[in-house]
Design an enzyme around this catalytic site. Sequence first.
Site, PDB file in Angstrom:
ATOM      1  N   GLY A 250       0.842  -1.193   0.000  1.00 12.07           N
ATOM      2  CA  GLY A 250       0.000   0.000   0.000  1.00 12.07           C
ATOM      3  C   GLY A 250       0.873   1.237   0.000  1.00 12.07           C
ATOM      4  O   GLY A 250       2.090   1.152  -0.121  1.00 12.07           O
ATOM      5  N   HIS A 251       0.231   2.392   0.147  1.00 18.98           N
ATOM      6  CA  HIS A 251       0.984   3.651   0.116  1.00 18.98           C
ATOM      7  C   HIS A 251       1.187   4.233   1.507  1.00 18.98           C
ATOM      8  O   HIS A 251       1.526   5.395   1.653  1.00 18.98           O
ATOM      9  CB  HIS A 251       0.283   4.666  -0.790  1.00 18.98           C
ATOM     10  N   GLY A 252       0.934   3.447   2.546  1.00 19.60           N
ATOM     11  CA  GLY A 252       1.196   3.922   3.898  1.00 19.60           C
ATOM     12  C   GLY A 252       0.017   4.655   4.503  1.00 19.60           C
ATOM     13  O   GLY A 252      -1.122   4.523   4.058  1.00 19.60           O
TER      14      GLY A 252
END
Length: 409
Positions: A250-252
């Site tokens: 994911g992107h955090g």
Amino acid sequence: MATSKILLLLLLNQCIVFIGSSRQLKNTNINIDNTFNVINFGAIGDGQKDDSKMFKHAWDAACDSSAPSPTFLVPRGKTYLLQPLTFNGKHCNSNNITLQIDGRIIAPTKPSAWDCETNCNHWIGFENFDGLHVQGSGTINGQGDKWWKLSCKDNEKGFMIGHSKNVDIKGLTFEDSPQMHIAFESSTLIHATELTIRAPGHSPNTDGIHIQRSTNVSIDNSTIQTGDDCISIGNESKYINISNIECGPGHGISIGSLGIMGKTEEVEFVHVRNVTFHGTTNGVRIKTWQGGHGHARNIKFEDMTSYSSTRPIVIDQYYCPHKQCKNQTSAVEISNIAYENINGTSHKEIAVQLSCSESVPCKNITMKDINLIYEKHKDKTSSYCLNARGLRNGRVHPSVSCLQQEDSF
Ligand SMILES: *[C@@H]1O[C@H](CO)[C@@H](O)[C@H](O)[C@H]1NC(C)=O
Ligand SMILES: *[C@@H]1O[C@H](CO)[C@@H](O)[C@H](O)[C@H]1NC(C)=O
Ligand SMILES: *[C@@H]1O[C@H](CO)[C@@H](O)[C@H](O)[C@H]1NC(C)=O
Ligand SMILES: *[C@@H]1O[C@H](CO)[C@@H](O)[C@H](O)[C@H]1NC(C)=O
Ligand SMILES: *[C@@H]1O[C@H](CO)[C@@H](O)[C@H](O)[C@H]1NC(C)=O
Ligand SMILES: *[C@@H]1O[C@H](CO)[C@@H](O)[C@H](O)[C@H]1NC(C)=O
Ligand SMILES: *[C@@H]1O[C@H](CO)[C@@H](O)[C@H](O)[C@H]1NC(C)=O
Ligand SMILES: *[C@@H]1O[C@H](CO)[C@@H](O)[C@H](O)[C@H]1NC(C)=O
Ligand SMILES: *[C@@H]1O[C@H](CO)[C@@H](O)[C@H](O)[C@H]1NC(C)=O
């Protein structure tokens, strides 16, 4: 005397329950112990036939029920196909309604098969609740695969809670949403716990949980694997606690993006604690567009571990995913941001990146006990700093030179 009064009340109660559920298809045996089982309202659960109408009938009955704590039940062992559906709590009698979801709920496979005349921007929505528990061991699968390939989408949220308060969501699994999996909008006093969210790392815009115009939200003890932010926080959100999260792919965890097209946007009082990032692109990120207004402030990130995230710590005030932005003088103000006890590895050399606005520098950024290591070459770990001011304390590795070293704050 007292007994007969109670008996009368009970009878009346039964009567009201019976009238309330007159929309049901079969009227046998339904309201014992205040449970409104979708099967008793005609749901098939074969994963092929559309069960939306039966869910709606069961919901109307639960909502109209005079039971103090009615339960809407989606039993285990079956798969229910649902078209876009909104549960509206506005005129329900109870303020303590439970949706017990133990079965599997799926959306139509093809985007063109979505039947939504009025509201196509979410699949399953909840509006106007005060006192709702959504829980169970069930799975909610948005069958997003075909959506991900479309270039033009209409912000299709999987599961949306709007204009509500005192809502908790517990135990459920969310899979493969067309776009964001869960959205909290214009709501307050929300608690999400023990959730599992999964979509492939390559699925576009499939945020795990997005918070917008909402306050007093806590999210904890959950695992989120997706193709966009695990959790993102947008405008007018404050008093947000996030803890005990496994994030990645994911992107955090992101604050923003804020300030698109000169807009004023505000996020504050966010506390993120005990998050592990597994191969995410970012760890904790604050992103704002050039030219915006408003602020992101009073935010604390602590007790994090990064396993190979590309950039574990990021402030990006030049956010511009489409690469066509001009530098502008105004910017969303970033201040009072604390990072503490953050360890692990980064996938790129620059483990800490603070890119703040020229005209509105970041203020009071503090770092304490940071130890991040570039996984391929530990001695090459570095940081990037532009227009950021604040203090660092204890061990901060890589050294973040724009922050002043202090012995204590
Ligand atoms: C709300 O409903 C749940 C489940 O039916 C029940 O366990 C709980 O005691 C109820 N709470 C209140 C305040 O009535
Ligand atoms: C967030 O955490 C703080 C401190 O632990 C607590 O006082 C507050 O009530 C929490 N807020 C929410 C919405 O859970
Ligand atoms: C939200 O949280 C803040 C800070 O903890 C608190 O002051 C406020 O009363 C809470 N709001 C509600 C509606 O509980
Ligand atoms: C979350 O997990 C922690 C650690 O296992 C536990 O102490 C805490 O009570 C849990 N929180 C909730 C809301 O279940
Ligand atoms: C931190 O989160 C993990 C789950 O990611 C949990 O197992 C652990 O108990 C949490 N630690 C604390 C101190 O809450
Ligand atoms: C963001 O929130 C602020 C403050 O509540 C509000 O004034 C502003 O209009 C909102 N911005 C957008 C783009 O909705
Ligand atoms: C980070 O490393 C330090 C030193 O080894 C340790 O004390 C701390 O608990 C670690 N923090 C986390 C979040 O794992
Ligand atoms: C905007 O400003 C930043 C920081 O000064 C600079 O790195 C970047 O190249 C500029 N971008 C444009 C498009 O001028
Ligand atoms: C700096 O930010 C911290 C929160 O991270 C806050 O407690 C402190 O008061 C701020 N200091 C100043 C000078 O604003």
